[in-house]
Design a protein around this motif. Structure first.
Motif, PDB file in Angstrom:
ATOM      1  N   UNK A  97       0.796  -1.014  -0.049  1.00  0.00           N
ATOM      2  CA  UNK A  97      -0.091   0.044  -0.147  1.00  0.00           C
ATOM      3  C   UNK A  97       0.578   1.132   0.131  1.00  0.00           C
ATOM      4  N   UNK A  98       0.659   2.151  -0.872  1.00  0.00           N
ATOM      5  CA  UNK A  98       1.177   3.360  -0.969  1.00  0.00           C
ATOM      6  C   UNK A  98       0.206   4.621  -0.850  1.00  0.00           C
ATOM      7  N   UNK A  99       0.683   5.727  -0.283  1.00  0.00           N
ATOM      8  CA  UNK A  99      -0.171   6.886  -0.191  1.00  0.00           C
ATOM      9  C   UNK A  99       0.323   7.865  -0.835  1.00  0.00           C
ATOM     10  N   UNK A 100      -0.734   8.455  -1.576  1.00  0.00           N
ATOM     11  CA  UNK A 100      -0.289   9.626  -2.895  1.00  0.00           C
ATOM     12  C   UNK A 100      -0.898  10.816  -2.111  1.00  0.00           C
ATOM     13  N   UNK A 101      -1.568  10.991  -1.168  1.00  0.00           N
ATOM     14  CA  UNK A 101      -1.740  12.186  -0.431  1.00  0.00           C
ATOM     15  C   UNK A 101      -0.926  12.402   0.927  1.00  0.00           C
ATOM     16  N   UNK A 102       0.098  13.324   0.774  1.00  0.00           N
ATOM     17  CA  UNK A 102       0.992  13.329   1.889  1.00  0.00           C
ATOM     18  C   UNK A 102       0.431  13.559   3.448  1.00  0.00           C
ATOM     19  N   UNK A 103      -0.953  14.236   3.357  1.00  0.00           N
ATOM     20  CA  UNK A 103      -1.443  14.666   4.385  1.00  0.00           C
ATOM     21  C   UNK A 103      -2.335  13.283   5.262  1.00  0.00           C
ATOM     22  N   UNK A 104      -2.581  12.321   4.433  1.00  0.00           N
ATOM     23  CA  UNK A 104      -3.014  11.306   4.987  1.00  0.00           C
ATOM     24  C   UNK A 104      -2.079   9.845   5.228  1.00  0.00           C
ATOM     25  N   UNK A 105      -0.865  10.354   4.824  1.00  0.00           N
ATOM     26  CA  UNK A 105       0.224   9.456   5.367  1.00  0.00           C
ATOM     27  C   UNK A 105       0.031   8.710   6.659  1.00  0.00           C
ATOM     28  N   UNK A 106      -0.102   9.626   7.683  1.00  0.00           N
ATOM     29  CA  UNK A 106       0.088   8.989   8.978  1.00  0.00           C
ATOM     30  C   UNK A 106      -1.224   8.211   9.351  1.00  0.00           C
ATOM     31  N   UNK A 107      -2.227   8.544   8.775  1.00  0.00           N
ATOM     32  CA  UNK A 107      -3.597   7.742   9.023  1.00  0.00           C
ATOM     33  C   UNK A 107      -3.378   6.219   8.676  1.00  0.00           C
ATOM     34  N   UNK A 108      -2.882   5.922   7.422  1.00  0.00           N
ATOM     35  CA  UNK A 108      -2.705   4.748   6.941  1.00  0.00           C
ATOM     36  C   UNK A 108      -1.565   3.969   7.409  1.00  0.00           C
ATOM     37  N   UNK A 109      -0.469   4.811   7.774  1.00  0.00           N
ATOM     38  CA  UNK A 109       0.583   4.135   8.398  1.00  0.00           C
ATOM     39  C   UNK A 109       0.245   3.316   9.914  1.00  0.00           C
ATOM     40  N   UNK A 110      -0.619   4.282  10.570  1.00  0.00           N
ATOM     41  CA  UNK A 110      -1.061   3.855  11.970  1.00  0.00           C
ATOM     42  C   UNK A 110      -1.872   2.764  11.895  1.00  0.00           C
ATOM     43  N   UNK A 111      -2.507   2.324  10.740  1.00  0.00           N
ATOM     44  CA  UNK A 111      -3.173   0.930  10.716  1.00  0.00           C
ATOM     45  C   UNK A 111      -2.159  -0.271  10.735  1.00  0.00           C
ATOM     46  N   UNK A 112      -1.158  -0.111  10.278  1.00  0.00           N
ATOM     47  CA  UNK A 112       0.005  -0.971  10.372  1.00  0.00           C
ATOM     48  C   UNK A 112       0.672  -0.853  11.663  1.00  0.00           C
ATOM     49  N   UNK A 113       0.747   0.187  12.228  1.00  0.00           N
ATOM     50  CA  UNK A 113       1.481   0.256  13.754  1.00  0.00           C
ATOM     51  C   UNK A 113       0.593  -0.330  14.704  1.00  0.00           C
ATOM     52  N   UNK A 114      -0.712  -0.121  14.572  1.00  0.00           N
ATOM     53  CA  UNK A 114      -1.731  -0.603  15.392  1.00  0.00           C
ATOM     54  C   UNK A 114      -2.253  -1.869  15.207  1.00  0.00           C
ATOM     55  N   UNK A 115      -1.577  -2.768  14.201  1.00  0.00           N
ATOM     56  CA  UNK A 115      -1.991  -4.012  13.935  1.00  0.00           C
ATOM     57  C   UNK A 115      -3.318  -4.034  13.542  1.00  0.00           C
ATOM     58  N   UNK A 116      -3.898  -3.072  12.710  1.00  0.00           N
ATOM     59  CA  UNK A 116      -5.215  -3.152  12.171  1.00  0.00           C
ATOM     60  C   UNK A 116      -5.519  -3.399  10.745  1.00  0.00           C
ATOM     61  N   UNK A 117      -4.188  -4.141  10.389  1.00  0.00           N
ATOM     62  CA  UNK A 117      -4.542  -4.821   9.047  1.00  0.00           C
ATOM     63  C   UNK A 117      -4.274  -6.358   8.998  1.00  0.00           C
TER      64      UNK A 117
END
Length: 245
Positions: A77-97
């Protein structure tokens, strides 16, 4: 302004396509082939999923939400909108994927690991099983390894479906469901059971790679990824089409 990544002049070209599985205004999901690094590192720059995407789409702001090892294929998964990078990265950090991997490994009985635990989840059947251990990986050392200590790595391992499409006598499919994300976790856990993944150049022994030889890929694929999109709140599921064997 100096680039943050150095250019590599003698970088071998990875002869496999990077397939886009899905894209919208916020994210791009790709099916990464074997041998293609996720991001620039060491001798790899242009032959990475990130740089290929940026050059193909003309979007230098694209960034990965997570990474796969260079030798592991599958969904990224890549993020193309820099403002949303953190939201998607947190999915992985919080084991929500929810991630599922598939591999080829020897079709034989498991061995008792030197440390950690093995729990049969449908006793007396060996599989599915839960492998738990403490994995460490030091900078400058190629292999991760297991030591006694508090559990920081957990993987559920199941037998995969057997079909006639595997041209690898003595091997079979395994389904791997990691509950944690330590470096080389799946490779270490399979090797600790006496089931090293086919094509692994680090486990059980380190072999000197030929970076121009693409004929023997690591038979490990990040087969699927599921999560609730943090922006749209829609359920998302993506499945890799990279074959095994």
């Amino acid at each position: 302004m100096q680039s943050k990544h150095r250019f590599v002049l003698d970088e071998p070209e990875v002869p496999f396509e990077l397939t886009v599985l899905y894209e919208d205004t916020n994210i791009i999901v790709v099916d990464k082939p074997h041998f293609l690094a996720t991001t620039p590192r060491g001798m790899w720059y242009r032959q990475t999923a990130l740089v290929r995407l940026r050059e193909r789409l003309g979007e230098p702001q694209i960034t990965p939400a997570h990474r796969l090892d260079r030798l592991t294929a599958g969904v990224v998964l890549f993020v193309r909108n820099p403002e949303l990078r953190g939201a998607y990265q947190m999915l992985f950090q919080n084991h929500q994927v929810k991630k599922t991997y598939e591999c080829l490994a020897p079709a034989k009985s498991i061995v008792r690991p030197q440390t950690g635990t093995v729990e049969r989840l449908d006793s007396p059947s060996v599989f599915p099983l839960k492998r738990r251990s403490h994995i460490v990986k030091h900078r400058g050392r190629l292999q991760a390894y297991e030591i006694p200590g508090a559990v920081n790595a957990e993987t559920v391992i199941e037998l995969g479906e057997t079909d006639g499409n595997i041209a690898a006598p003595g091997y079979r499919r395994y389904i791997l469901r990691p509950k944690t994300g330590k470096t080389h976790q799946l490779r270490v856990h399979m090797n600790s059971l006496g089931l090293p993944i086919k094509g692994d150049d680090l486990y059980p022994e380190i072999t000197q790679p030929d970076y121009t030889d693409f004929s023997n890929p690591l038979q490990l694929v990040a087969r699927s990824m599921s999560f609730i999109d943090p922006v749209s709140h829609d359920p998302r599921t993506f499945v890799s089409q990279v074959p095994l064997g």
